[in-house]
Motif scaffolding. Structure first.
Motif, mmCIF file in Angstrom:
data_model
loop_
_atom_site.group_PDB
_atom_site.id
_atom_site.type_symbol
_atom_site.label_atom_id
_atom_site.label_comp_id
_atom_site.label_asym_id
_atom_site.label_seq_id
_atom_site.Cartn_x
_atom_site.Cartn_y
_atom_site.Cartn_z
ATOM 1 N N VAL A 179 0.966 -1.261 0.356
ATOM 2 C CA VAL A 179 0.533 0.095 0.086
ATOM 3 C C VAL A 179 0.842 1.463 -0.181
ATOM 4 O O VAL A 179 1.954 1.125 1.163
ATOM 5 N N ASN A 180 0.484 2.295 -0.679
ATOM 6 C CA ASN A 180 1.341 3.378 -0.972
ATOM 7 C C ASN A 180 1.086 4.455 -0.059
ATOM 8 O O ASN A 180 -0.063 4.981 0.273
ATOM 9 N N ILE A 181 2.439 4.140 1.102
ATOM 10 C CA ILE A 181 2.076 5.347 1.851
ATOM 11 C C ILE A 181 2.067 7.205 1.188
ATOM 12 O O ILE A 181 1.163 8.060 1.688
ATOM 13 N N GLU A 182 1.836 7.267 0.178
ATOM 14 C CA GLU A 182 2.998 8.201 -0.932
ATOM 15 C C GLU A 182 3.194 9.437 -0.176
ATOM 16 O O GLU A 182 4.878 9.986 -0.477
ATOM 17 N N LEU A 183 2.985 10.267 0.996
ATOM 18 C CA LEU A 183 3.695 11.311 1.450
ATOM 19 C C LEU A 183 3.886 11.157 2.739
ATOM 20 O O LEU A 183 3.125 10.649 3.477
ATOM 21 N N PRO A 184 5.144 12.068 3.284
ATOM 22 C CA PRO A 184 5.226 11.718 4.300
ATOM 23 C C PRO A 184 4.939 12.223 5.613
ATOM 24 O O PRO A 184 5.322 11.770 6.784
ATOM 25 N N SER A 185 3.573 13.024 5.299
ATOM 26 C CA SER A 185 3.197 12.780 6.886
ATOM 27 C C SER A 185 1.389 13.405 6.385
ATOM 28 O O SER A 185 1.206 13.245 5.029
ATOM 29 N N GLN A 186 0.623 13.088 7.240
ATOM 30 C CA GLN A 186 -0.404 13.654 6.981
ATOM 31 C C GLN A 186 -1.251 15.132 6.324
ATOM 32 O O GLN A 186 -2.061 15.095 5.541
ATOM 33 N N ALA A 187 -0.114 16.019 6.283
ATOM 34 C CA ALA A 187 -0.531 17.195 6.506
ATOM 35 C C ALA A 187 0.012 17.219 4.679
ATOM 36 O O ALA A 187 -0.791 17.727 4.163
ATOM 37 N N SER A 188 0.681 17.048 4.421
ATOM 38 C CA SER A 188 1.209 16.551 2.633
ATOM 39 C C SER A 188 0.116 16.100 2.018
ATOM 40 O O SER A 188 -0.201 16.036 0.522
ATOM 41 N N LEU A 189 -0.198 14.691 2.536
ATOM 42 C CA LEU A 189 -1.813 13.669 1.955
ATOM 43 C C LEU A 189 -3.046 14.467 1.566
ATOM 44 O O LEU A 189 -3.202 14.782 0.695
ATOM 45 N N ALA A 190 -3.296 15.400 3.112
ATOM 46 C CA ALA A 190 -4.587 16.036 2.823
ATOM 47 C C ALA A 190 -4.126 16.879 1.491
ATOM 48 O O ALA A 190 -5.416 17.740 1.016
ATOM 49 N N LEU A 191 -2.539 17.955 1.715
ATOM 50 C CA LEU A 191 -3.105 19.267 0.521
ATOM 51 C C LEU A 191 -3.076 18.158 -0.835
ATOM 52 O O LEU A 191 -3.057 18.878 -1.848
ATOM 53 N N LEU A 192 -2.132 16.885 -1.104
ATOM 54 C CA LEU A 192 -2.237 17.167 -2.430
ATOM 55 C C LEU A 192 -2.906 15.553 -2.842
ATOM 56 O O LEU A 192 -2.438 15.320 -4.210
ATOM 57 N N ALA A 193 -3.479 14.852 -1.889
ATOM 58 C CA ALA A 193 -4.472 13.908 -2.227
ATOM 59 C C ALA A 193 -5.507 13.897 -1.898
ATOM 60 O O ALA A 193 -5.677 12.713 -1.212
ATOM 61 N N PRO A 194 -6.366 14.740 -1.986
ATOM 62 C CA PRO A 194 -7.283 14.673 -0.732
ATOM 63 C C PRO A 194 -8.260 13.669 -0.764
ATOM 64 O O PRO A 194 -9.247 13.474 0.144
ATOM 65 N N GLN A 195 -8.092 12.484 -1.776
ATOM 66 C CA GLN A 195 -8.647 11.892 -2.083
ATOM 67 C C GLN A 195 -8.749 10.262 -0.604
ATOM 68 O O GLN A 195 -9.652 9.096 -0.627
ATOM 69 N N LYS A 196 -7.704 10.490 -0.436
ATOM 70 C CA LYS A 196 -6.807 9.827 0.061
ATOM 71 C C LYS A 196 -6.525 10.262 0.905
ATOM 72 O O LYS A 196 -6.617 11.050 1.448
ATOM 73 N N SER A 197 -6.497 9.199 2.859
ATOM 74 C CA SER A 197 -5.997 9.604 3.926
ATOM 75 C C SER A 197 -5.283 8.399 4.527
ATOM 76 O O SER A 197 -5.014 7.566 4.218
ATOM 77 N N LYS A 198 -4.721 9.136 5.592
ATOM 78 C CA LYS A 198 -4.613 8.331 7.110
ATOM 79 C C LYS A 198 -4.523 6.985 6.642
ATOM 80 O O LYS A 198 -3.811 6.192 7.001
ATOM 81 N N GLU A 199 -6.137 7.508 7.401
ATOM 82 C CA GLU A 199 -6.761 6.239 7.559
ATOM 83 C C GLU A 199 -7.014 4.953 6.823
ATOM 84 O O GLU A 199 -7.268 4.129 6.511
ATOM 85 N N LYS A 200 -7.151 5.664 5.103
ATOM 86 C CA LYS A 200 -7.162 5.114 4.008
ATOM 87 C C LYS A 200 -5.917 3.901 3.879
ATOM 88 O O LYS A 200 -6.389 3.264 3.180
ATOM 89 N N ILE A 201 -5.463 4.610 4.135
ATOM 90 C CA ILE A 201 -3.377 3.800 4.202
ATOM 91 C C ILE A 201 -3.500 2.659 4.557
ATOM 92 O O ILE A 201 -3.194 1.605 4.680
ATOM 93 N N LEU A 202 -3.433 3.544 5.912
ATOM 94 C CA LEU A 202 -2.710 2.290 7.151
ATOM 95 C C LEU A 202 -4.041 1.305 7.505
ATOM 96 O O LEU A 202 -3.721 0.488 7.743
ATOM 97 N N GLY A 203 -5.270 1.615 6.949
ATOM 98 C CA GLY A 203 -5.909 0.535 7.474
ATOM 99 C C GLY A 203 -5.987 -0.088 6.640
ATOM 100 O O GLY A 203 -5.782 -1.582 7.130
#
Ligand code: SF4
Lengths: 256, 432
Positions: free
Chosen positions: B164-188
């Motif tokens: 599962v790609n974690i994609e970006l090294p922080s939740q803030a970056s994820l929220a900014l750049l990949a809004p349809q993914k979230s930490k939960e959706k990845i870590l789940g």
């Protein structure tokens, strides 16, 4: 057994033949000046003694190597015979003698020139065998999957088991152009080595050509453009393998 | 569309994925089946960029419903779109495998319609391969964040490795750049995969016929340099992921600007390859050399020195622990000597049982002394051409500087992505 006779042994070029040369040395308590396979072209000025191959004698020598040195040393000798090391026959016999003296420790005696050279040659052999596990390319000839290789060492006996394990339900043929040695594996498990000077494979079928084109296309596309790194590629995949590789054949320079 | 064109489009779309190795599982051939797998993995070719080609690495589809800012396949980009049918992909995999072009399949996908639909398509491929074609080679499959756990579970029953790609090294970056993914959706799914792998190991230990779930484990990857995280944050995150999710690998991918976006580096920014290289070196130190992330970087020094490999950097800050006596130092300490890799340390440990080692003996063992000589003694003797009490002088001598950095690690000459000549083999022997 330091005393060298002014004599050259000739044997039939098989591993059993070489072991019989070893037996002859023990009997004679002297080492010859050299040991050459029968088909060695250049003659020698020294007197030649032909050593006959006696399978039972050879087996006894091999078993004694295992008993008096170790199982690993026995395997090491078997593999050393597959290498393209220069003077491998004499080195192997001196290794055997050294083994009788030092036991299994002989494998670590890297300060001895023969041991060192044998270890180097084995490293080369195993590297090359691994490369052929990676780079051998088969073509589907309908009846058979066929591949040609051109190794410097006689790697086929090391490489063949890998492909038998991998393709148990296929008919397989691998031909080593350098050593004129082929290997056949039939669906169901039957396998054999054969000798041939050359082999001509039929031109690729339409389907075979299509798969080759797909593969070349994948190969080209998967590289990240702007990041060409020919040195790194050549380190991992030296050019001498390219001629037999579907995706590289076209890139082989005509003048070597 | 011709199969050849689809293959071009869907290979092109997958090629930035770096986690492509065939390692982690040993599986002998079976009568009547096609293929086997080798723990160390096998590279079958090397692309023009020098990277190992081990698996048929493609996307199932690049027709994405999502819009991640850093991605070439995002919905809002104009470009050719293609989707394989399961049959097409099966034909390619088997055809390539029989010719010894590949070790197996690496299957990922953009989100077609929705995660579950995408996953069903991928599952169809895996089922056909394993059940109809009796394919026994390697399969790495990417879980799509947001897929229902039932489908993710099924994928794992057919795959050797999942990621599962974690994609970006922080939740803030994820929220900014990949809004349809979230930490939960990845870590789940990551947690789900970890738990199922553990269960399946337990079951397998009890009875042999139990279905194996992703026996080669799971991995992840993250993009470096698209967002402002420091090396320290990245390394701590990887360490946490290794521990918490028992990952086999964390891959780093230097961000290569492929799309323009105001939240991302400009399009002509070169990918931070040297930084990626340092992070991989540090990653090996964590996995094979007994280091911890907080030893390598601290808050005052949150990023690696581009000129020093992380092990040299650590050693120079801890000169009080050097020089070490080669004939007596514990194995763990040998591993910490700059220039001595796992293989060298093992050889030293084995050889010193028989004889006291001097510098000539080390050379015979194949130990490279270029860096190590500043940090070791052999029988009380030093071979350092410099006084050992001045870390700055030594730093100058061991740094990848000027000519050397251009010659040995010029960014464009670096193994672009990790030296994936079946990464694990290489990493184990990597002379750090
Ligand atoms: S979901 Fe995947 S393919 Fe789709 S835009 Fe995001 S990163 Fe790209």
């Amino acid at each position: 057994m330091p005393d060298r006779t002014a004599l050259v042994y000739r044997y039939d070029g098989t591993y059993a033949g070489l072991l019989c040369c070893a037996a002859e040395c023990f009997r004679d308590k002297r080492l010859p000046a050299d040991i050459q396979p029968l088909d060695e072209p250049q003659g020698t000025l020294l007197p030649v003694k032909a050593i006959a191959t006696d399978e039972a004698l050879a087996r006894r020598v091999e078993l004694s190597a295992e008993k008096r040195i170790s199982r690993r040393a026995r395997r090491m000798l078997r593999e050393a015979f597959l290498t393209c090391m220069e003077h491998k026959e004499m080195r192997m016999i001196r290794f055997l003698l050294l083994g009788y003296k030092y036991g299994d420790r002989v494998r670590m005696l890297t300060t001895n020139e023969d041991v060192y050279e044998i270890l180097q040659a084995l490293r080369y052999l195993n590297n090359e065998a691994n490369r052929y596990i990676e780079f051998t390319r088969f073509s589907d000839l309908g009846e058979f999957l066929a591949a040609e290789i051109a190794p410097n060492n006689n790697v086929l006996p090391l490489v063949a088991p890998h492909f038998c394990d991998r393709f148990p339900a296929e008919n397989l043929m691998i031909f080593d152009k350098t050593h004129g040695l082929g290997f056949l594996h039939r669906r169901g498990g039957e396998r054999e080595f054969f000798q041939a000077d050359a082999l001509t494979l039929p031109p690729p079928s339409e389907e075979e050509a299509a798969y080759r084109a797909l593969w070349k296309n994948f190969y080209r596309t998967v590289a990240v453009e702007g990041r060409e790194n020919p040195n790194l590629r050549r380190t991992h995949m030296p050019m001498r393998y390219w001629a037999e590789m579907t995706e590289m054949r076209d890139a082989v320079p005509i003048h070597k | 569309m011709e199969l050849l064109d689809k293959l071009s489009i869907l290979t092109d779309a997958a090629k930035y994925d770096v986690a492509c190795t065939s390692s982690g599982v040993d599986r002998p051939g079976q009568p009547g089946m096609l293929g086997n797998a080798a723990r160390a993995g096998i590279c079958h070719s090397f692309a023009a960029d020098g990277r190992c080609i081990s698996l048929l690495k493609v996307l199932m589809s690049n027709d994405c419903a999502y819009d991640c800012a850093y991605c070439v396949n995002r919905r809002s980009v104009d470009g050719p779109r293609a989707t394989f049918t399961p049959e097409e992909l099966v034909r390619l995999t088997i055809g390539f495998y029989r010719r010894n072009y590949i070790e197996g399949l690496f299957l990922s996908s953009a989100v077609v319609k929705n995660p579950d639909h995408t996953c069903e398509q991928m599952l169809a491929v895996l089922k056909l391969l394993r059940e109809r074609e009796r394919f026994n080679g390697y399969i790495h499959v990417k879980a799509i964040p947001g897929t229902s756990p039932r489908l993710t579970h099924q994928l794992g029953l057919y795959a050797d490795r999942m990621s599962v790609n974690i994609e970006l090294p922080s939740q803030a970056s994820l929220a900014l750049l990949a809004p349809q993914k979230s930490k939960e959706k990845i870590l789940g799914p990551m947690g789900q995969i970890r738990d199922t792998i553990a269960e399946s190991r337990y079951e397998l230990a009890r009875y042999k016929g139990a279905p194996a779930f992703a026996p080669a484990g799971q991995s992840t990857q993250m993009i470096i340099g698209a967002t402002p995280e420091t090396d320290r944050q990245i390394l701590l995150l990887s360490e946490g992921l290794y521990k918490k999710y028992q990952l086999k690998r964390v891959f780093f991918s230097a961000y290569m600007p492929v799309v323009a976006d105001r939240n991302l580096p400009a399009r002509n920014t070169p990918p931070p390859l040297l930084r990626e290289h340092r992070l991989y070196q540090a990653d090996w130190l964590l996995r094979f050399y007994g280091f911890e992330a907080r030893e390598l970087l601290d808050e005052d020094r949150p990023d690696f020195d581009p000129l020093l490999d992380p092990k040299c950097g650590w050693a120079l800050r801890h000169m009080e622990q050097f020089p070490v006596e080669i004939n007596r130092a514990p194995y763990e300490m040998l591993l910490r000597v700059p220039g001595i890799g796992v293989k060298s340390a093992q050889r030293i440990r084995a050889a010193r049982r028989y004889q006291a080692l001097d510098f000539a003996a080390l050379k015979k063992l194949g130990v490279v002394l270029k860096r190590a000589r500043f940090f070791i003694l052999c029988n009380g003797k030093s071979a350092s051409p410099l006084p050992m009490d001045n870390p700055l002088l030594i730093a100058g001598a061991v740094a990848d500087r000027g000519e050397r950095i251009r010659k040995t690690v010029p960014p464009e000459q670096l193994t672009f992505f990790p030296p994936t000549k079946e990464d694990d083999v290489k990493c184990l022997t990597g002379q750090l």
